[in-house]
Design a protein around this motif. Structure first.
Motif, mmCIF file in Angstrom:
data_model
loop_
_atom_site.group_PDB
_atom_site.id
_atom_site.type_symbol
_atom_site.label_atom_id
_atom_site.label_comp_id
_atom_site.label_asym_id
_atom_site.label_seq_id
_atom_site.Cartn_x
_atom_site.Cartn_y
_atom_site.Cartn_z
ATOM 1 N N ALA A 1 -106.077 -18.955 12.249
ATOM 2 C CA ALA A 1 -107.509 -19.187 12.050
ATOM 3 C C ALA A 1 -108.054 -19.924 13.270
ATOM 4 C CB ALA A 1 -107.777 -19.992 10.776
ATOM 5 N N MET A 2 -109.373 -20.056 13.347
ATOM 6 C CA MET A 2 -109.959 -20.660 14.554
ATOM 7 C C MET A 2 -111.376 -21.126 14.269
ATOM 8 S SD MET A 2 -110.536 -17.114 16.671
ATOM 9 C CE MET A 2 -108.872 -16.582 16.304
ATOM 10 N N THR A 3 -111.849 -22.046 15.116
ATOM 11 C CA THR A 3 -113.253 -22.482 15.056
ATOM 12 C C THR A 3 -113.637 -23.044 16.403
ATOM 13 O OG1 THR A 3 -114.878 -23.830 13.898
ATOM 14 C CG2 THR A 3 -112.698 -24.789 14.148
ATOM 15 N N GLY A 4 -114.805 -22.656 16.903
ATOM 16 C CA GLY A 4 -115.253 -23.148 18.201
ATOM 17 C C GLY A 4 -116.472 -22.388 18.698
ATOM 18 N N GLU A 5 -117.372 -23.115 19.348
ATOM 19 C CA GLU A 5 -118.559 -22.492 19.929
ATOM 20 C C GLU A 5 -118.205 -21.818 21.249
ATOM 21 O OE1 GLU A 5 -121.885 -25.155 20.344
ATOM 22 O OE2 GLU A 5 -123.041 -23.723 21.542
ATOM 23 N N HIS B 1 -103.557 -24.916 18.771
ATOM 24 C CA HIS B 1 -103.730 -24.458 20.146
ATOM 25 C C HIS B 1 -105.082 -24.942 20.628
ATOM 26 C CE1 HIS B 1 -100.354 -21.622 19.601
ATOM 27 N NE2 HIS B 1 -100.885 -21.399 18.405
ATOM 28 N N TYR B 2 -105.059 -25.722 21.716
ATOM 29 C CA TYR B 2 -106.321 -26.229 22.265
ATOM 30 C C TYR B 2 -106.694 -25.422 23.498
ATOM 31 C CZ TYR B 2 -105.105 -29.999 19.145
ATOM 32 O OH TYR B 2 -104.763 -30.718 18.026
ATOM 33 N N VAL B 3 -107.894 -24.913 23.523
ATOM 34 C CA VAL B 3 -108.295 -24.031 24.621
ATOM 35 C C VAL B 3 -109.572 -24.518 25.274
ATOM 36 C CG1 VAL B 3 -107.250 -22.009 23.532
ATOM 37 C CG2 VAL B 3 -109.664 -22.547 23.115
ATOM 38 N N LYS B 4 -109.706 -24.131 26.550
ATOM 39 C CA LYS B 4 -110.936 -24.424 27.281
ATOM 40 C C LYS B 4 -111.777 -23.175 27.471
ATOM 41 C CE LYS B 4 -109.629 -28.522 29.944
ATOM 42 N NZ LYS B 4 -109.421 -29.083 31.286
ATOM 43 N N ASN B 5 -111.117 -22.046 27.571
ATOM 44 C CA ASN B 5 -111.823 -20.827 27.953
ATOM 45 C C ASN B 5 -111.627 -19.716 26.928
ATOM 46 O OD1 ASN B 5 -112.730 -21.905 30.461
ATOM 47 N ND2 ASN B 5 -110.589 -21.764 31.137
ATOM 48 N N MET B 6 -112.579 -18.821 26.910
ATOM 49 C CA MET B 6 -112.573 -17.769 25.923
ATOM 50 C C MET B 6 -111.437 -16.770 26.138
ATOM 51 S SD MET B 6 -116.721 -17.660 25.786
ATOM 52 C CE MET B 6 -116.974 -16.014 25.151
ATOM 53 N N PRO C 1 -116.521 -27.849 21.543
ATOM 54 C CA PRO C 1 -116.056 -28.436 20.282
ATOM 55 C C PRO C 1 -117.087 -28.250 19.178
ATOM 56 C CG PRO C 1 -116.900 -30.138 21.723
ATOM 57 C CD PRO C 1 -116.887 -28.867 22.530
ATOM 58 N N VAL C 2 -116.604 -28.318 17.938
ATOM 59 C CA VAL C 2 -117.492 -28.186 16.777
ATOM 60 C C VAL C 2 -117.183 -29.304 15.787
ATOM 61 C CG1 VAL C 2 -117.709 -25.695 17.066
ATOM 62 C CG2 VAL C 2 -115.876 -26.628 15.629
ATOM 63 N N GLY C 3 -118.012 -29.428 14.769
ATOM 64 C CA GLY C 3 -117.851 -30.516 13.807
ATOM 65 C C GLY C 3 -117.058 -30.118 12.571
ATOM 66 N N GLY C 4 -116.814 -31.102 11.713
ATOM 67 C CA GLY C 4 -116.178 -30.838 10.427
ATOM 68 C C GLY C 4 -114.708 -30.479 10.517
ATOM 69 N N ILE D 1 -103.805 -22.629 14.362
ATOM 70 C CA ILE D 1 -105.245 -22.834 14.484
ATOM 71 C C ILE D 1 -105.623 -22.996 15.950
ATOM 72 C CG2 ILE D 1 -107.155 -24.432 13.973
ATOM 73 C CD1 ILE D 1 -105.811 -25.027 11.311
ATOM 74 N N ILE D 2 -106.677 -22.295 16.354
ATOM 75 C CA ILE D 2 -107.205 -22.450 17.719
ATOM 76 C C ILE D 2 -108.459 -23.320 17.665
ATOM 77 C CG2 ILE D 2 -108.104 -21.279 19.762
ATOM 78 C CD1 ILE D 2 -106.593 -18.787 18.936
ATOM 79 N N LEU D 3 -108.459 -24.340 18.544
ATOM 80 C CA LEU D 3 -109.604 -25.248 18.631
ATOM 81 C C LEU D 3 -109.968 -25.462 20.094
ATOM 82 C CD1 LEU D 3 -108.385 -28.134 16.260
ATOM 83 C CD2 LEU D 3 -110.095 -26.377 15.713
ATOM 84 N N SER D 4 -111.159 -25.963 20.334
ATOM 85 C CA SER D 4 -111.548 -26.385 21.671
ATOM 86 C C SER D 4 -110.710 -27.596 22.092
ATOM 87 C CB SER D 4 -113.025 -26.761 21.680
ATOM 88 O OG SER D 4 -113.351 -27.474 22.859
ATOM 89 N N GLU D 5 -110.362 -27.636 23.357
ATOM 90 C CA GLU D 5 -109.671 -28.808 23.912
ATOM 91 C C GLU D 5 -110.429 -30.091 23.530
ATOM 92 O OE1 GLU D 5 -106.723 -28.992 25.795
ATOM 93 O OE2 GLU D 5 -107.079 -31.136 25.418
ATOM 94 N N ASP D 6 -111.744 -29.977 23.485
ATOM 95 C CA ASP D 6 -112.552 -31.165 23.184
ATOM 96 C C ASP D 6 -112.520 -31.544 21.703
ATOM 97 O OD1 ASP D 6 -113.233 -31.463 25.835
ATOM 98 O OD2 ASP D 6 -115.052 -30.250 25.662
ATOM 99 N N ASN D 7 -111.840 -30.771 20.875
ATOM 100 C CA ASN D 7 -111.625 -31.165 19.483
ATOM 101 C C ASN D 7 -110.240 -31.785 19.264
ATOM 102 O OD1 ASN D 7 -113.718 -28.583 18.281
ATOM 103 N ND2 ASN D 7 -113.924 -30.725 17.670
ATOM 104 N N ARG D 8 -109.431 -31.888 20.328
ATOM 105 C CA ARG D 8 -108.084 -32.466 20.198
ATOM 106 C C ARG D 8 -108.164 -33.873 19.613
ATOM 107 N NH1 ARG D 8 -102.981 -31.696 23.045
ATOM 108 N NH2 ARG D 8 -103.932 -30.271 24.549
#
Ligand SMILES: [Ca+2]
Ligand SMILES: [Ca+2]
Ligand SMILES: [Ca+2]
Ligand SMILES: [Ca+2]
Ligand SMILES: [Ca+2]
Ligand SMILES: [Ca+2]
Ligand SMILES: [Ca+2]
Ligand SMILES: [Ca+2]
Ligand SMILES: [Ca+2]
Ligand SMILES: [Ca+2]
Ligand SMILES: [Ca+2]
Ligand SMILES: [Ca+2]
Lengths: 200, 200, 200, 200, 200, 200
Positions: free
Chosen positions: B119-123, B175-180, B132-135, B151-158
């Protein structure tokens, strides 16, 4: 919500602007993407009508003065243009992103690299003038926090800078402009981005 | 209303996202369907404007970087695209489904299978960044309840994950990512779905 | 306002659904009509956006899986489609008419007769799943009152039936489904309606 | 405001309906005009969405059953259609003008004369049924006052007439119908209007 | 705000109407301009929907009865039509400008001069009837003040004139009409305007 | 917010108007830009519907009277027109910019220079009249402050000037006009701007 940092100038069509929100100043990014098409303009990022008009004005100005950036007017009919302003959860409006949108479009169509650590804020008009905008003090503080070192403002915002304590201005160079062509001259380097696409 | 469970990865174009609602976190599904056409994008599922913009941005990004997923830009003009987010009774909005929509579109156009129990969440942004996103805490609990293991998240949600008690994180890999492009690399397997249609 | 009765299955494209209103359950009819055209979809009957989306999803699903009902995708481009839900004075919304709309469209395009005294309720998704809906108890009572003898529901609504006193369920057969193709298989007979038009 | 009187049947495409307003019943006129074109439908008269849908449904029904009134479906693509309901200062809505609109369109396309001193009220459905409507008592009184001598109603409104004191019904013949074709058969004479235009 | 005066009949397509506002009666002008085109209708002057519909109805009527003013229906497809009602700061609505719009369009397409010192007010219908309107007393006073000497009204407004003290009516001739063709016959002279353009 | 100053007449299509706002009078600029196209009109500057209508009326008038400014009507189909009114943060509405828009469009299409230090305010009509507008006193004060020396007004605004103390009027010449052609004759010099583009 933490504040944003400057993010480099590797990509054509991405320019750093200064925004003034209810919780103080912040930087924002105008992102532009071109795809083969017929001149359609798509605007995303939870933008209000006035901010959308800024993109329409910037594009009309570049079409009418295409020769000044080394292009023919026809080029603008061969690409669809998408302008996005990140952070979709935040509604954005007002004319102050005008010069930032102008620079983003000019960079996208010329593939010229934007100057490093540069930010800007100012309204644009159809005949090419740069008008002053509000919230200058907050925007400057946000720019410094974000590692910006050069800022383009309207000549008519010079007085707002003079009112700020000099300590807050250290390390930032200000460029005051009257016309939109000055913005493009200041903001775009003569160097193309790596991985430049062939636009014209 | 009972909470949803993970539902497999048999179908191309279907990806599991994480949502944050007034009654806590939940998983949601982005469903994508292609039909021969001229590039029209249809969005259903009781979506707000910002969530619709996510699909527009994801599609624009894939068109502009089609070669990175082994396609030509022309492919996108030969198919009509329908993106649906089930549970029409629930209004949905916000930018956090961005990477889920990106992955769904990439899977639909490549017919590559999505990784199992992911699963994943991120703008997303037009230049390819993942914001990063909230919640996050509520979303992680919902993911575990739904049998998600990656789960894939933005690095900024780490930082949001670091604040969660480790007991709640057992059995889930982040998994923390910076790029699409990182998202697509992580999320899509190299295997085509069974009954893959011929897109390119 | 008196409640409606079942009205037969003589006409292709007309299917009985179950609705849940502020004054209790009722049956409703989805009516579909085809006319030579280019694939335009017209929706009438005082429908809200979510209910309109159900028709869009049902049509997209049938296009994408046309071979499963013995058609080619091109057929859908040769007819204009009108879907109407009678009783214009009553605003209608929500996703629960999804499988009813799917069946109505499938019957219209195949001209196959709908099973006698059958009603149904359930949300549809783009990948073909049937989701549970609310108001089951009221809907079942309305169906019995209207002379319905068979009802199709989502597998996830089975638990709602188990909670109803058996006396209320006498004389009605329930079919629980997970996928939209099961709905079509259950709902459409292999017999064409009399006066079938030539669609394919 | 004084109440309207019946105004003759000299013109094709003009039919008398019965309306129920906040100040009691009244008659209304549906006026239809054809001009060479491509099938565009224009609706005027300060009409609400549900009343507009009635015209769309009536037109779709006539297209799908054109042979029953001696026409080919192609005829409907060769004319632009304008439907107007006079007295623009009064907002009008609801489905009850359905059979009146159907008759007006059928008269316009066949140029057949409408029966003398006839009025009607009833909702229509896409498959051809005529549904009951409200305000019957007030509508009947208005019809009598306006010199109407024959009225078409839905079979399901028969019970509303039975509840009215017989004295009020003297001099009016009632026709109860289930299907839209019955309406056309009852309402249109076999005589063309004088100055009939050549439609087919 | 001072009241308007009659302004002559030198220009084709300009007709004087009577309006009823919150501050009493006034005259208004309907201005029509034709330019080579494809039949597009543009409406300006801060007009509400019902007033816009009047122009649509007037144009449809003229198209359908073009031979009565010596034109072919095709003429209407060769010109774009602009109808303007001056004084943009005042919102205007209602059906009472119907016959004024009809006359303005008829004058524009025939280039016939409008009768001198003539004003009018009345609703129009698609089949050609002229319906009564409100505010007659205030409108008559405004017409006199504006140097109007002839007024066209619906036959059904005759009773409103009879209720006005005769002293107020001196010097004004009233024409009561039932049909829209009577309006055109009364309002248009057989003389073309000077500088008539070639329409047909 | 400081008040604006007159900004010269170097550019074709830019004209100075007079506005009346909640904080007193101000000058405003109408900017017009032409680009090769098919006659599309784009309006920006946070304009209300009535102000947008002024541009539509001005353009229609120029098309219909093109020969008076030495052009053919076809010229207007060969250019897309963009009209902008700067200061996007300020909503603007009302008809008083009509003659300013007319002059701006006439200057853009003829490339004739606008008279030096000229401003104007007045509503326009489709047949060519110039109507009076409000806020004259405040507008005149703003014009003087902005270094304006000539002002065009409607003949019907002459009385408003007569009511102003003569001391406030020193150094300003007033031109009172009845017709739109007078405005063009007064406002446009016979000299082309430097860098005139070839329009016809
Ligand atoms: Ca930010
Ligand atoms: Ca900015
Ligand atoms: Ca859920
Ligand atoms: Ca998500
Ligand atoms: Ca019912
Ligand atoms: Ca249902
Ligand atoms: Ca009436
Ligand atoms: Ca009726
Ligand atoms: Ca007036
Ligand atoms: Ca009038
Ligand atoms: Ca200003
Ligand atoms: Ca002005």
């Amino acid at each position: 919500h933490s504040k944003d940092k400057y993010q480099g100038n590797d990509v054509a069509g991405v320019v750093t602007g200064l925004a003034w929100t209810s919780v103080g100043g912040d930087i924002l990014f105008i992102e532009t993407s071109l795809s083969k098409g017929k001149g359609k303009l798509t605007l995303t990022g939870n933008l209000g009508d006035v901010m959308k008009e800024s993109a329409v004005i910037a594009l009309a100005y570049l079409k009418a003065h295409s020769e000044m950036i080394g292009l023919t007017p026809e080029v603008f009919n061969n690409w669809d243009i998408h302008v996005h302003v990140p952070e979709g959860a935040t509604p954005k409006d007002g004319p102050s992103a005008g010069i930032t949108m102008l620079t983003a479009l000019a960079s996208a169509f010329t593939q010229r690299k934007v100057k490093n650590k540069l930010a800007m804020t100012g309204e644009i008009t159809l005949r090419g003038r740069v008008l002053p905008v509000g919230g200058i003090k907050e925007k400057i503080l946000a720019a410094k926090r974000a590692d910006i070192t050069e800022i383009i403002l309207s000549e008519d915002n010079r007085k707002d800078i003079l009112e700020i304590n000099e300590n807050y201005l250290k390390g930032v160079t200000f460029h005051y402009v009257k016309n939109m062509m000055e913005v493009i001259d200041l903001a775009l380097t003569n160097q193309k981005v790596s991985k430049a696409i062939k636009v014209a």
